[in-house]
Design a protein around this motif. Structure first.
Motif, PDB file in Angstrom:
ATOM      1  N   GLY A 400       0.815  -1.198   0.000  1.00 45.53           N
ATOM      2  CA  GLY A 400       0.000   0.000   0.000  1.00 45.53           C
ATOM      3  C   GLY A 400       0.853   1.253   0.000  1.00 45.53           C
ATOM      4  O   GLY A 400       2.087   1.197   0.097  1.00 45.53           O
ATOM      5  N   THR A 401       0.203   2.389  -0.111  1.00 46.88           N
ATOM      6  CA  THR A 401       0.922   3.663  -0.145  1.00 46.88           C
ATOM      7  C   THR A 401       0.958   4.364   1.206  1.00 46.88           C
ATOM      8  O   THR A 401       1.802   5.230   1.420  1.00 46.88           O
ATOM      9  CB  THR A 401       0.266   4.603  -1.175  1.00 46.88           C
ATOM     10  OG1 THR A 401      -1.115   4.795  -0.824  1.00 46.88           O
ATOM     11  CG2 THR A 401       0.348   4.014  -2.580  1.00 46.88           C
ATOM     12  N   ALA A 402       0.059   4.004   2.109  1.00 41.57           N
ATOM     13  CA  ALA A 402      -0.021   4.692   3.399  1.00 41.57           C
ATOM     14  C   ALA A 402       1.019   4.138   4.368  1.00 41.57           C
ATOM     15  O   ALA A 402       1.344   2.946   4.338  1.00 41.57           O
ATOM     16  CB  ALA A 402      -1.417   4.538   3.992  1.00 41.57           C
ATOM     17  N   PRO A 403       1.554   4.979   5.232  1.00 43.04           N
ATOM     18  CA  PRO A 403       2.453   4.486   6.278  1.00 43.04           C
ATOM     19  C   PRO A 403       1.788   3.378   7.080  1.00 43.04           C
ATOM     20  O   PRO A 403       0.589   3.410   7.328  1.00 43.04           O
ATOM     21  CB  PRO A 403       2.705   5.733   7.137  1.00 43.04           C
ATOM     22  CG  PRO A 403       2.485   6.882   6.210  1.00 43.04           C
ATOM     23  CD  PRO A 403       1.395   6.448   5.273  1.00 43.04           C
ATOM     24  N   ASN A 464      -5.710   1.202  -0.748  1.00 41.66           N
ATOM     25  CA  ASN A 464      -5.374   2.622  -0.637  1.00 41.66           C
ATOM     26  C   ASN A 464      -6.607   3.514  -0.504  1.00 41.66           C
ATOM     27  O   ASN A 464      -6.486   4.693  -0.186  1.00 41.66           O
ATOM     28  CB  ASN A 464      -4.562   3.049  -1.850  1.00 41.66           C
ATOM     29  CG  ASN A 464      -3.244   2.308  -1.946  1.00 41.66           C
ATOM     30  OD1 ASN A 464      -2.567   2.096  -0.947  1.00 41.66           O
ATOM     31  ND2 ASN A 464      -2.882   1.893  -3.149  1.00 41.66           N
ATOM     32  N   ALA A 465      -7.776   2.964  -0.767  1.00 43.03           N
ATOM     33  CA  ALA A 465      -9.001   3.747  -0.635  1.00 43.03           C
ATOM     34  C   ALA A 465      -9.354   3.919   0.832  1.00 43.03           C
ATOM     35  O   ALA A 465      -9.164   3.001   1.640  1.00 43.03           O
ATOM     36  CB  ALA A 465     -10.144   3.052  -1.361  1.00 43.03           C
ATOM     37  N   PRO A 466      -9.876   5.078   1.216  1.00 42.60           N
ATOM     38  CA  PRO A 466     -10.357   5.229   2.590  1.00 42.60           C
ATOM     39  C   PRO A 466     -11.408   4.165   2.900  1.00 42.60           C
ATOM     40  O   PRO A 466     -12.311   3.917   2.103  1.00 42.60           O
ATOM     41  CB  PRO A 466     -10.961   6.635   2.595  1.00 42.60           C
ATOM     42  CG  PRO A 466     -10.251   7.354   1.479  1.00 42.60           C
ATOM     43  CD  PRO A 466     -10.018   6.316   0.425  1.00 42.60           C
ATOM     44  N   ALA A 467     -11.281   3.521   4.039  1.00 49.09           N
ATOM     45  CA  ALA A 467     -12.186   2.443   4.419  1.00 49.09           C
ATOM     46  C   ALA A 467     -13.358   3.016   5.219  1.00 49.09           C
ATOM     47  O   ALA A 467     -13.217   3.346   6.396  1.00 49.09           O
ATOM     48  CB  ALA A 467     -11.449   1.393   5.231  1.00 49.09           C
ATOM     49  N   HIS A 468     -14.494   3.148   4.558  1.00 45.70           N
ATOM     50  CA  HIS A 468     -15.718   3.584   5.228  1.00 45.70           C
ATOM     51  C   HIS A 468     -16.373   2.351   5.848  1.00 45.70           C
ATOM     52  O   HIS A 468     -16.917   1.511   5.145  1.00 45.70           O
ATOM     53  CB  HIS A 468     -16.665   4.254   4.238  1.00 45.70           C
ATOM     54  CG  HIS A 468     -16.145   5.553   3.698  1.00 45.70           C
ATOM     55  ND1 HIS A 468     -16.438   6.774   4.273  1.00 45.70           N
ATOM     56  CD2 HIS A 468     -15.328   5.827   2.644  1.00 45.70           C
ATOM     57  CE1 HIS A 468     -15.841   7.739   3.600  1.00 45.70           C
ATOM     58  NE2 HIS A 468     -15.159   7.188   2.605  1.00 45.70           N
ATOM     59  N   VAL A 469     -16.314   2.249   7.158  1.00 45.58           N
ATOM     60  CA  VAL A 469     -16.753   1.046   7.856  1.00 45.58           C
ATOM     61  C   VAL A 469     -18.120   1.283   8.479  1.00 45.58           C
ATOM     62  O   VAL A 469     -18.335   2.267   9.198  1.00 45.58           O
ATOM     63  CB  VAL A 469     -15.735   0.642   8.939  1.00 45.58           C
ATOM     64  CG1 VAL A 469     -16.201  -0.605   9.670  1.00 45.58           C
ATOM     65  CG2 VAL A 469     -14.362   0.415   8.312  1.00 45.58           C
ATOM     66  N   ASP A 470     -19.045   0.380   8.189  1.00 47.94           N
ATOM     67  CA  ASP A 470     -20.407   0.471   8.726  1.00 47.94           C
ATOM     68  C   ASP A 470     -20.851  -0.933   9.120  1.00 47.94           C
ATOM     69  O   ASP A 470     -21.531  -1.619   8.371  1.00 47.94           O
ATOM     70  CB  ASP A 470     -21.345   1.075   7.669  1.00 47.94           C
ATOM     71  CG  ASP A 470     -22.759   1.266   8.193  1.00 47.94           C
ATOM     72  OD1 ASP A 470     -22.944   1.292   9.422  1.00 47.94           O
ATOM     73  OD2 ASP A 470     -23.687   1.380   7.366  1.00 47.94           O
ATOM     74  N   LEU A 471     -20.445  -1.369  10.300  1.00 47.40           N
ATOM     75  CA  LEU A 471     -20.744  -2.721  10.760  1.00 47.40           C
ATOM     76  C   LEU A 471     -22.136  -2.772  11.383  1.00 47.40           C
ATOM     77  O   LEU A 471     -22.457  -1.984  12.279  1.00 47.40           O
ATOM     78  CB  LEU A 471     -19.698  -3.192  11.776  1.00 47.40           C
ATOM     79  CG  LEU A 471     -18.251  -3.274  11.274  1.00 47.40           C
ATOM     80  CD1 LEU A 471     -17.365  -3.900  12.335  1.00 47.40           C
ATOM     81  CD2 LEU A 471     -18.160  -4.048   9.968  1.00 47.40           C
ATOM     82  N   ILE A 472     -22.940  -3.703  10.908  1.00 52.46           N
ATOM     83  CA  ILE A 472     -24.303  -3.894  11.402  1.00 52.46           C
ATOM     84  C   ILE A 472     -24.306  -5.112  12.314  1.00 52.46           C
ATOM     85  O   ILE A 472     -23.822  -6.179  11.925  1.00 52.46           O
ATOM     86  CB  ILE A 472     -25.282  -4.106  10.231  1.00 52.46           C
ATOM     87  CG1 ILE A 472     -25.203  -2.917   9.264  1.00 52.46           C
ATOM     88  CG2 ILE A 472     -26.695  -4.311  10.746  1.00 52.46           C
ATOM     89  CD1 ILE A 472     -25.987  -3.151   7.979  1.00 52.46           C
TER      90      ILE A 472
END
Length: 478
Positions: A400-403, A464-472
């Motif tokens: 990935g690209t993020a630290p 690398n995409a922001p992880a939008h987390v919505d756990l039900i």
């Protein structure tokens, strides 16, 4: 957003004092001043300074992201990043498609979603990934426009909205505060406390090594826990209280599931602390009613003295299936079936290449098996749970690209929540700058999360995409 503006305008029209007419005139004058300012700063700095003819080349001078679906008489679909130079329309090979699934389909509604999140640009077409672009110098503000040519289109439900930021998981998702060696995660919902619990191998990454072959740091490991109310923000929860009487000094790779109102854990046991990888290892079953107090169950007889990494699922026709790694069979992923979670019958070999850390789950009307092939994650799928096909390539193979996410993804867990699914994986810190001067830092690990996508039976993930987390919460606990 457009509908909301129309609603506000309607309220203004009800005023009897002419306020709406006065406001409309002020808006017109303000817009004219903006245009005049644009002209004074240069004819091509902003897009409203002049009319465009509709000819493709007439847009070259814009600095913009451009998506053309069904261009060239519906033969191509492309994503471009315009740089504002006549005749220069950069096109990356991965953003140039001609397959039928990417083109226009007549006489049907389709849904297109464009997302610009910092430098991460994505395009979805009918809910499936179409393009992704990571821009080191992103365009962060501007105008939006629709362009059609020789088309018969209807557009409805058009909306521009800001993205949520409170549901974006951080990178890393979690790091163990004791030894900084969190790995092999397994996530379960705690119905009593109404929060998510992640169990993981607590590797002793900070333990000094005598030499490069000394692997005591992956032995003597407890099972750590982390807790979260939303799947985004995690806090350390201590180590799991697993009885030593039925396990051992070294615990690896827990799999925690809930069946029949009871929590079950299968965990790999190594009876001691060793400098090499030659020790025996086996899988033990435990149960709990609260995820805090565990009761010893049985040691699984799987026909070999070195079996690790359990993953258990309930079968739709009754009974249960265990996926595990048989190290005596070239580290193949194998299965075993049970009618009662106690008695197991070893069945099939699923992989011909070495690997470990299998995770099985049902999603999008098929079974999936994701395992760690040490060069990324191998993906297999099955519509009936019996006949499996292997997906070409590996996911999370490229750094990935993020630290903290700059190495291949390893030993995953998958959380299925409604129609969406997220993969949780661990990453060695070998790709971080600190490792250049402190090589042992590469043993340290971090847990990361990313959303899984499925298209035509193929699994993909954009780490690398922001992880939008919505756990039900699972059914029955909402």
């Amino acid at each position: 957003m457009v509908e909301a503006q129309a609603e506000r305008a309607g309220r203004h029209r009800l005023r009897r004092d002419g306020g709406f007419r006065r406001r409309s005139e002020r808006c017109r004058q303000r817009r004219q001043r903006v245009l005049d300012g644009e002209r004074s700063r240069g004819a091509e700095r902003l897009p409203l300074t002049r009319r465009r003819s509709g000819a493709f080349a007439d847009y070259d001078t814009l600095k913009t992201y451009y998506v053309g679906i069904g261009g060239n008489r519906n033969t191509t679909t492309r994503l471009r990043r315009y740089v504002g130079k006549p005749g220069d329309r950069p096109l990356l090979p991965g953003n140039d498609r001609a397959d039928p699934a990417s083109r226009l389909q007549p006489n049907r509604w389709t849904h297109v979603r464009l997302t610009a999140e910092g430098g991460h640009i994505t395009v979805e077409y009918d809910g499936k990934p179409l393009f992704a672009l990571d821009d080191a110098d992103p365009y962060r503000a501007g105008w939006f426009a629709l362009r059609t040519t020789k088309s018969h289109l209807k557009i409805r439900n058009f909306r521009i909205a800001p993205l949520r930021t409170d549901d974006v998981a951080s990178k890393p998702l979690f790091r163990d505060p004791v030894h900084d060696g969190a790995a092999d995660p397994s996530t379960i919902y705690d119905a009593a406390k109404r929060e998510w619990v992640m169990f993981y191998t607590n590797r002793r990454a900070d333990l000094p090594m005598d030499d490069k072959d000394d692997v005591r740091w992956v032995h003597g490991t407890a099972i750590g826990t982390a807790r979260s109310k939303d799947g985004v923000h995690w806090r350390y929860g201590g180590t799991a209280a697993i009885p030593a009487s039925c396990t051992g000094e070294t615990l690896w790779a827990p799999d925690v599931e809930r069946f029949g109102g009871l929590y079950h854990m299968w965990v790999t046991v190594v009876p001691g602390v060793f400098r090499d990888w030659k020790a025996p290892r086996f899988i033990v079953h435990l149960t709990s009613r609260d995820l805090a107090h565990w009761t010893c169950g049985e040691r699984l007889d799987l026909g070999a003295d070195r079996v690790i990494d359990p993953s258990v699922v309930a079968l739709p026709g009754g009974g249960y299936r265990l996926f595990f790694n048989d190290e005596r069979m070239g580290k193949a992923i194998r299965t075993a079936d049970s009618p009662d979670l106690v008695h197991w019958t070893v069945k099939d070999r699923l992989t011909q290449t070495p690997g470990e850390g299998p995770k099985a789950f049902f999603w999008k009307n098929r079974w999936w098996l994701v395992s760690d092939a040490w060069k990324g994650l191998l993906v297999m799928s099955s519509t009936d749970g019996e006949h499996w096909s292997t997906q070409p390539g590996y996911i999370l193979a490229d750094a990935g690209t993020a630290p903290t996410d700059r190495a291949k993804g390893q030993h995953p867990d998958v959380i299925v929540s409604g129609e969406r699914a997220w993969i949780v994986y661990f990453v060695h810190q070998s790709g971080e700058n600190r490792t250049k001067t402190q090589p042992d830092y590469g043993r340290h690990t971090a847990l990361q999360i990313a959303e899984l996508k499925e298209s035509d039976g193929v699994l993909s993930v954009d780490r690398n995409a922001p992880a939008h987390v919505d756990l039900i919460p699972p059914a029955g606990h909402r």
